[in-house]
Design a protein around this motif. Structure first.
Motif, PDB file in Angstrom:
ATOM      1  N   ASN A  97      -7.622  -0.980   8.154  1.00 61.70           N
ATOM      2  CA  ASN A  97      -6.694   0.153   8.222  1.00 61.70           C
ATOM      3  C   ASN A  97      -5.353  -0.250   8.833  1.00 61.70           C
ATOM      4  OD1 ASN A  97      -7.575  -0.057  10.920  1.00 61.70           O
ATOM      5  ND2 ASN A  97      -7.202   2.110  11.270  1.00 61.70           N
ATOM      6  N   LEU A 120       4.474  10.669   4.716  1.00 61.63           N
ATOM      7  CA  LEU A 120       3.434   9.933   4.010  1.00 61.63           C
ATOM      8  C   LEU A 120       2.082  10.251   4.649  1.00 61.63           C
ATOM      9  CD1 LEU A 120       5.236   6.474   3.643  1.00 61.63           C
ATOM     10  CD2 LEU A 120       5.425   8.512   2.223  1.00 61.63           C
ATOM     11  N   SER A 122      -0.901   9.076   4.174  1.00 64.68           N
ATOM     12  CA  SER A 122      -1.870   7.995   4.382  1.00 64.68           C
ATOM     13  C   SER A 122      -1.489   7.050   5.520  1.00 64.68           C
ATOM     14  CB  SER A 122      -2.044   7.199   3.084  1.00 64.68           C
ATOM     15  OG  SER A 122      -0.819   6.592   2.730  1.00 64.68           O
ATOM     16  N   ILE A 123      -0.310   7.240   6.124  1.00 66.24           N
ATOM     17  CA  ILE A 123       0.135   6.353   7.206  1.00 66.24           C
ATOM     18  C   ILE A 123       0.256   7.154   8.495  1.00 66.24           C
ATOM     19  CG2 ILE A 123       1.995   4.864   8.030  1.00 66.24           C
ATOM     20  CD1 ILE A 123       2.533   4.125   5.118  1.00 66.24           C
ATOM     21  N   VAL A 137      -2.967   2.660   8.860  1.00 71.27           N
ATOM     22  CA  VAL A 137      -3.346   3.451   7.696  1.00 71.27           C
ATOM     23  C   VAL A 137      -4.485   4.395   8.085  1.00 71.27           C
ATOM     24  CG1 VAL A 137      -4.273   3.311   5.340  1.00 71.27           C
ATOM     25  CG2 VAL A 137      -2.657   1.577   6.155  1.00 71.27           C
ATOM     26  N   LYS A 138      -4.407   5.617   7.595  1.00 75.85           N
ATOM     27  CA  LYS A 138      -5.453   6.611   7.865  1.00 75.85           C
ATOM     28  C   LYS A 138      -6.795   6.098   7.371  1.00 75.85           C
ATOM     29  CE  LYS A 138      -3.946  11.198   8.134  1.00 75.85           C
ATOM     30  NZ  LYS A 138      -3.545  12.433   7.534  1.00 75.85           N
ATOM     31  N   ALA A 141      -8.154   5.829   3.546  1.00 73.39           N
ATOM     32  CA  ALA A 141      -7.077   5.742   2.548  1.00 73.39           C
ATOM     33  C   ALA A 141      -7.169   4.401   1.819  1.00 73.39           C
ATOM     34  CB  ALA A 141      -5.717   5.885   3.215  1.00 73.39           C
ATOM     35  N   HIS A 143      -5.727   1.234  -0.184  1.00 74.18           N
ATOM     36  CA  HIS A 143      -4.474   0.472  -0.093  1.00 74.18           C
ATOM     37  C   HIS A 143      -3.551   0.775  -1.268  1.00 74.18           C
ATOM     38  CE1 HIS A 143      -6.756  -2.578   2.625  1.00 74.18           C
ATOM     39  NE2 HIS A 143      -6.473  -1.449   3.238  1.00 74.18           N
ATOM     40  N   ASP A 145      -3.262   3.587  -2.783  1.00 77.76           N
ATOM     41  CA  ASP A 145      -2.642   4.897  -2.521  1.00 77.76           C
ATOM     42  C   ASP A 145      -1.512   4.766  -1.501  1.00 77.76           C
ATOM     43  OD1 ASP A 145      -4.409   6.081  -4.291  1.00 77.76           O
ATOM     44  OD2 ASP A 145      -5.820   6.696  -2.707  1.00 77.76           O
ATOM     45  N   VAL A 146      -1.718   3.897  -0.507  1.00 79.33           N
ATOM     46  CA  VAL A 146      -0.676   3.661   0.503  1.00 79.33           C
ATOM     47  C   VAL A 146       0.559   3.077  -0.164  1.00 79.33           C
ATOM     48  CG1 VAL A 146      -0.057   2.390   2.601  1.00 79.33           C
ATOM     49  CG2 VAL A 146      -2.361   3.359   2.362  1.00 79.33           C
ATOM     50  N   GLU A 149       2.391   5.728  -2.072  1.00 77.80           N
ATOM     51  CA  GLU A 149       3.170   6.600  -1.188  1.00 77.80           C
ATOM     52  C   GLU A 149       4.407   5.876  -0.657  1.00 77.80           C
ATOM     53  OE1 GLU A 149       0.576   8.242   1.903  1.00 77.80           O
ATOM     54  OE2 GLU A 149       0.970  10.179   0.976  1.00 77.80           O
ATOM     55  N   LEU A 150       4.263   4.592  -0.345  1.00 84.04           N
ATOM     56  CA  LEU A 150       5.403   3.815   0.158  1.00 84.04           C
ATOM     57  C   LEU A 150       6.522   3.738  -0.876  1.00 84.04           C
ATOM     58  CD1 LEU A 150       3.606   0.915   2.072  1.00 84.04           C
ATOM     59  CD2 LEU A 150       5.129   2.632   3.066  1.00 84.04           C
TER      60      LEU A 150
END
Length: 158
Positions: A97, A120, A122-123, A137-138, A141, A143, A145-146, A149-150
């Motif tokens: 995470n 965001l 997920s962060i 990272v939540k 979540a 990677h 998806d992160v 979102e980024l």
């Protein structure tokens, strides 16, 4: 009476962790930490720390600490338009995470600010250096998806 070095260290911490817009805000924040100083003393301390004002994405001014790379001369400077085309992003890697985003020197702080204020989901948060951003990272979540979102904050992320 607390020492000057202790006061300067507290001032650094306050400026780097809060958006303080004027010296009155800084004086109040210092007073909460137990440092009652005059405006003149604060001005001298801020001058010694080379504190400057920067603008947030919303156009609001706040104090920032200097970044060594800001003062380095560039042999072939780019125009402002050229610099705005590049977010400074280099790479992103994950381990569990945690994630590490590498940037060009001097870009990490502004990218981390945009990530923290970009909504965001997920962060959980960031810690920025000069050219590296640590992200948490939540739990659960993915990677991918992160990274997706980024892209809302860093358009040139792959």
């Amino acid at each position: 009476m607390k020492s000057k070095n202790s006061r300067l260290q507290t001032l650094r911490m306050l400026i780097s962790s809060q958006e303080l817009c004027c010296q009155d805000d800084v004086l109040k924040a210092l007073a909460k930490e137990g440092y009652v100083v005059t405006q003149a003393t604060l001005s001298r301390d801020m001058k010694q720390l080379k504190v400057a004002k920067a603008t947030s994405l919303g156009g609001k001014y706040f104090y920032v600490l200097p970044n060594e790379t800001m003062y380095k001369r560039v042999s072939s400077p780019k125009s402002a338009a050229e610099m705005l085309l590049n977010s400074g992003f280099v790479s992103v890697n994950f381990s569990g995470n945690m994630g590490v985003i590498k940037t060009r020197p001097g870009y990490a702080s502004s990218l981390a600010y945009n990530i923290d204020n970009g909504g965001l989901s997920s962060i959980l948060g960031t810690i920025a250096g000069d050219d590296t951003i640590f992200i948490v990272v939540k739990e659960g979540a993915r990677h991918s998806d992160v990274v997706e979102e980024l892209r809302n904050v860093i358009p040139d992320i792959k």
